[in-house]
Each structure stands twice: as structure tokens, then as C-alpha cells.
Design a protein around this motif. Structure first.
Motif, short mmCIF file in Angstrom:
data_model
loop_
_atom_site.label_atom_id
_atom_site.label_comp_id
_atom_site.label_asym_id
_atom_site.label_seq_id
_atom_site.Cartn_x
_atom_site.Cartn_y
_atom_site.Cartn_z
N ASN A 57 3.59 4.08 -3.99
CA ASN A 57 2.38 3.44 -4.51
C ASN A 57 2.15 3.79 -5.97
N THR A 60 4.52 1.64 -7.74
CA THR A 60 4.05 0.25 -7.80
C THR A 60 3.07 0.07 -8.95
N ALA A 121 -2.13 0.03 0.22
CA ALA A 121 -0.87 -0.34 0.88
C ALA A 121 -0.23 0.89 1.52
N ARG A 144 3.42 -6.40 -2.49
CA ARG A 144 3.54 -5.54 -3.66
C ARG A 144 3.78 -6.32 -4.94
N THR A 154 -2.56 1.21 -6.95
CA THR A 154 -2.18 1.09 -5.54
C THR A 154 -2.26 2.46 -4.89
#
Length: 428
Positions: A57, A60, A121, A144, A154
Motif C-alpha cells: 500500500n 501504491t 485496500a 489499484r 492507500t
């Protein structure tokens, strides 16, 4: 829109609809060729740490800021051979735990991300116990691209862990009111919605741990424009079958506030059998996938009705967040009018909140559908499945459910309500 990934059959179905309606030209390629085709669009890559899945994350978030590709360390050689050659960040060994990783991301990257949306997520597959049950979380994959394209922070923070909850609330406090939270942690729906509501944020799920490949390609759909401004129309009023007494039944599909459901309900939509169905949908779908709104609107029948999923512009609990309603309801009215939706489902309902909806959303709002489950106590009071609330000169019907139905309940439902009985009462 340039790149479309087919994870499931429904992704291929949607692409076939768009190809037919909009003349989208497509070329099928494999994974390696797709990376080669778009390698020059990536500034480099970010390596996440498999020993700390939450760095997926953090990675991301970095990929959105730096136009990068997220990669497992064992795949870096493959990626470099295909043309993405510059390593921008290697997150291995940089953080002691998930809280330190997310704290670093929030404190160092917040000024470079979009503050109006938060991506939530799941970064790992795991089985865990909570609320006396066992649950499984999956790595959220499909959405994503949306978090990267919009440059979103994220995270995946547990609201029942005090340290993680504190960080989550810090993030909520840093976001403007009416911002969107694009998911929740595991099975903690109630906790996430409650916290978000108290902080003036709306939950709009499109990253659910149940479906790692659900709602694929939002960055494709958000840029694919239909031939006309899409809106959800009301079905026609049919006076020939109304007002004659008898029994009236509608099947009501819940969970439409979840964009993954709006995306995947195409499979159910194609199996409609000419009976009245109310479909809950999210007004946010108009922003993320306007073509899907266009498709559902143009293929609806006189038996289909669209209802705004809870609890308006996004999922909140109005009864416990009344101080937020003065900002939330104008936000909701804007999205109702933009999408054409004129009936709202409200979860966390009470009649005081309902009166606020009536006074601030009328005359656009036609009715409120309250709560998910059957409410036998209200049946005993009202003798029917709706009642009216009033605010000033406005009177609004409030509908509630008769039976929370699943396919396994079919025989239980069918026994007291036979087909012959329904036909005799001209049910619509």
C-alpha cells in the motif's frame, strides 16, 4: 483509456457492451507485450517488502506520486527486461510494522496526494477470527490502478486496534468534509462507517477484501464517455395496474452503494425475468464509470427502478451523525440531481433524520427506503410496509422491507405466497 485487463467473465462482458455501443477498438495482448507497449510511460518501479505486506500500500501511494510500477522483488529482472529499468524505491527492511509504514506515508507523502479520497485496500491474504466468526481477506488487486492514477494515499488500518484507529482518525481529520473513503478493513463495516460519519466523511466501497479482482479497470471506465449525459430514469407509472387493491410485491436488491456490486450486477441484470425489481446503485458510479450508468439506463424495462444506495451521496449513519447532515444533505442533493436518482436508502435511520432528508431534499426526493432487514414491529404498528413522515409542508413515504431474502430461503418465501395467489391479486 489505453489498457484494459480482463480478470473475470464480467470484465469481458462489459468490454463487449462498450465495443458495440461506442465503437471501442481493441487489440488483445499478453502480459509481457502490454508491459513493453507502455514501459515508456513509467518513470521506474517501486519494490515492496513481502515480509511486510502493507508496504504494498505504501508502494501504491509512491507509484501514484512518481508514475511508477509496483513490483515484487523476485520480478524486478522480468520488469527491467521489458523496459521499466529504473528502481525508484526499495521498501524492504524500511519499516518495523504496519503502523510505522503508514505513519511514514501519511507524514511524508500527504502533501502530494489527493485529499478528497482515501484508498483502503487489503495488502495480504489471511484468515482471522472476529465477532465470533472466521473470515478471509484477499489481496485487493483490481482497483489499484485507480489509486495510482488519482494519486491516493492507500492504507489498511484496523479500527479495533487503538494505535491503528488513532492514525486512521488523524487521516480523516486531514481530509475535507464530504471526502470519500473507498473501502473498509475486513468485516469492520460498522466501525469504519461510524468513524467516517463522525469525521464528516462518506464511505464509497470499491476495494472490498471479498473480491480482489472485482471492479477492474476503473481508470478505463472513468475516461470512456457515453454518447449522451447518462442518468437513471424513473420507470413509467402504470395506472392500469395500480390502485385496484390487492397485494403489491417488489424485489429489492441491496448493497448497491458498493461499486463492485454495481459492476458485477451485470450478470444478474442480464437474467431479469420481467418482475419488478428495485436496484440500489451508487451515484458515485457516474463519476467512476459513466458508461455503466448509460448502459443500465438504456436497457432498463418498465419493471426496473433505481434507488440510491445508503445513505445518499455515500454511506453514512445519519441517526448518529446529525451534526454532519447540514453538509452531507446538500452534497447528496447535488449527486441525486446529477444522477437522476430520486429514492434513497438510508441505513442508521431514525424519523428525526428522515425529517431532515424530507425538508432538505424535497421536492426532488420522492421516498426513503429505510434499513436492510424486515421490521415486523413496524408492520404491527402500520399494517403495511410504509408510513409517512412530515417536515413543514413536506410529507414523504418511508418504506421498509418485509423479508430479508436469500436464495436459500426460496421455499420459505414461496410457501405463503404462491404464484396463483399473486396472479389472483394482480400483483405488480
Amino acid at each position: 483509456p489505453r489498457l484494459y485487463v480482463i480478470f473475470k467473465d464480467v470484465d469481458a462482458w462489459w468490454l463487449s457492451k462498450a465495443t458495440k455501443d461506442l465503437g471501442v477498438r481493441i487489440k488483445f495482448v499478453g502480459l509481457d507485450e502490454s508491459v513493453r507497449l507502455f514501459a515508456l510511460h513509467a518513470a521506474g518501479y517501486v519494490v515492496y517488502d513481502p515480509l511486510l505486506p502493507d508496504t504494498m500500500n505504501v508502494g501504491t501511494t509512491l507509484c501514484g506520486i512518481y508514475d511508477a510500477v509496483l513490483v515484487h522483488p523476485s520480478w524486478t529482472g522480468w520488469l527491467e527486461r521489458l523496459g521499466v529499468t529504473r528502481k525508484l524505491f526499495d521498501l524492504r527492511g524500511n519499516f518495523s510494522n504496519r503502523v510505522s509504514a503508514y505513519t511514514w506515508a501519511f507524514e511524508n507523502l500527504w502533501d502530494r496526494v489527493d485529499h478528497t479520497k482515501l484508498a483502503v485496500a487489503s495488502p495480504e491474504y489471511r484468515t482471522y477470527s472476529r465477532y465470533g466468526r472466521t473470515f478471509t481477506s484477499n489481496i485487493q488487486v483490481a482497483c489499484r490502478d485507480y489509486a495510482v492514477a488519482l494519486r491516493l494515499l492507500t492504507v489498511y488500518l484496523d479500527p479495533l486496534n487503538p494505535e491503528e484507529r488513532q492514525l486512521l482518525e488523524r487521516i480523516f481529520d486531514a481530509m475535507p468534509n464530504n471526502s470519500r473513503v473507498l473501502g473498509w478493513h475486513g468485516e469492520d463495516e460498522g466501525e469504519y462507517v461510524s468513524i467516517a460519519s463522525r469525521h464528516g466523511k462518506v464511505v464509497t466501497v470499491m476495494m472490498h477484501h471479498f473480491g480482489p479482482a472485482n471492479f477492474a479497470n476503473p481508470t478505463f471506465w472513468m475516461h470512456l464517455k457515453p454518447p449522451e449525459d447518462p442518468k437513471y430514469p424513473l420507470p413509467p407509472v402504470r395506472p392500469e395496474v395500480l390502485g385496484r387493491g390487492g397485494i403489491y410485491i417488489t424485489f429489492y436488491i441491496t448493497d448497491g452503494d458498493n461499486l463492485q456490486w454495481d459492476h458485477d450486477m451485470l450478470a444478474l441484470w442480464q437474467k431479469r425475468a420481467g418482475i419488478p425489481v428495485a436496484w440500489t446503485v451508487s451515484p458515485f458510479l457516474l463519476e467512476v464509470a459513466p458508461y455503466m450508468v448509460y448502459y443500465y439506463a438504456k436497457t432498463m424495462s418498465e419493471h426496473d427502478t433505481f434507488v440510491c444506495g445508503p445513505s445518499g451521496a455515500g454511506y453514512i449513519y445519519p441517526a448518529s451523525s446529525k451534526g454532519y447532515l447540514d453538509q452531507y444533505l446538500p452534497f447528496t442533493l447535488h449527486h441525486l440531481q446529477k444522477s437522476g436518482l430520486r429514492i434513497v436508502e438510508v441505513l442508521g435511520y431514525d424519523d428525526d433524520a428522515g425529517a431532515r432528508y424530507a425538508s432538505q431534499l424535497s421536492p426532488w426526493l420522492l421516498a426513503i427506503k429505510r434499513d436492510y432487514n424486515e421490521l415486523p414491529g413496524l408492520f404491527k404498528v402500520h399494517g403495511q410496509s410504509f408510513y409517512f413522515i412530515s417536515s413543514g409542508n413536506v410529507t414523504l413515504p418511508v418504506l421498509f422491507g418485509a423479508l430479508h431474502f436469500r436464495s436459500s430461503d426460496l421455499q420459505t418465501f414461496a410457501a405463503p405466497v404462491s404464484y396463483t395467489h399473486l396472479r389472483a391479486h394482480e400483483t405488480v
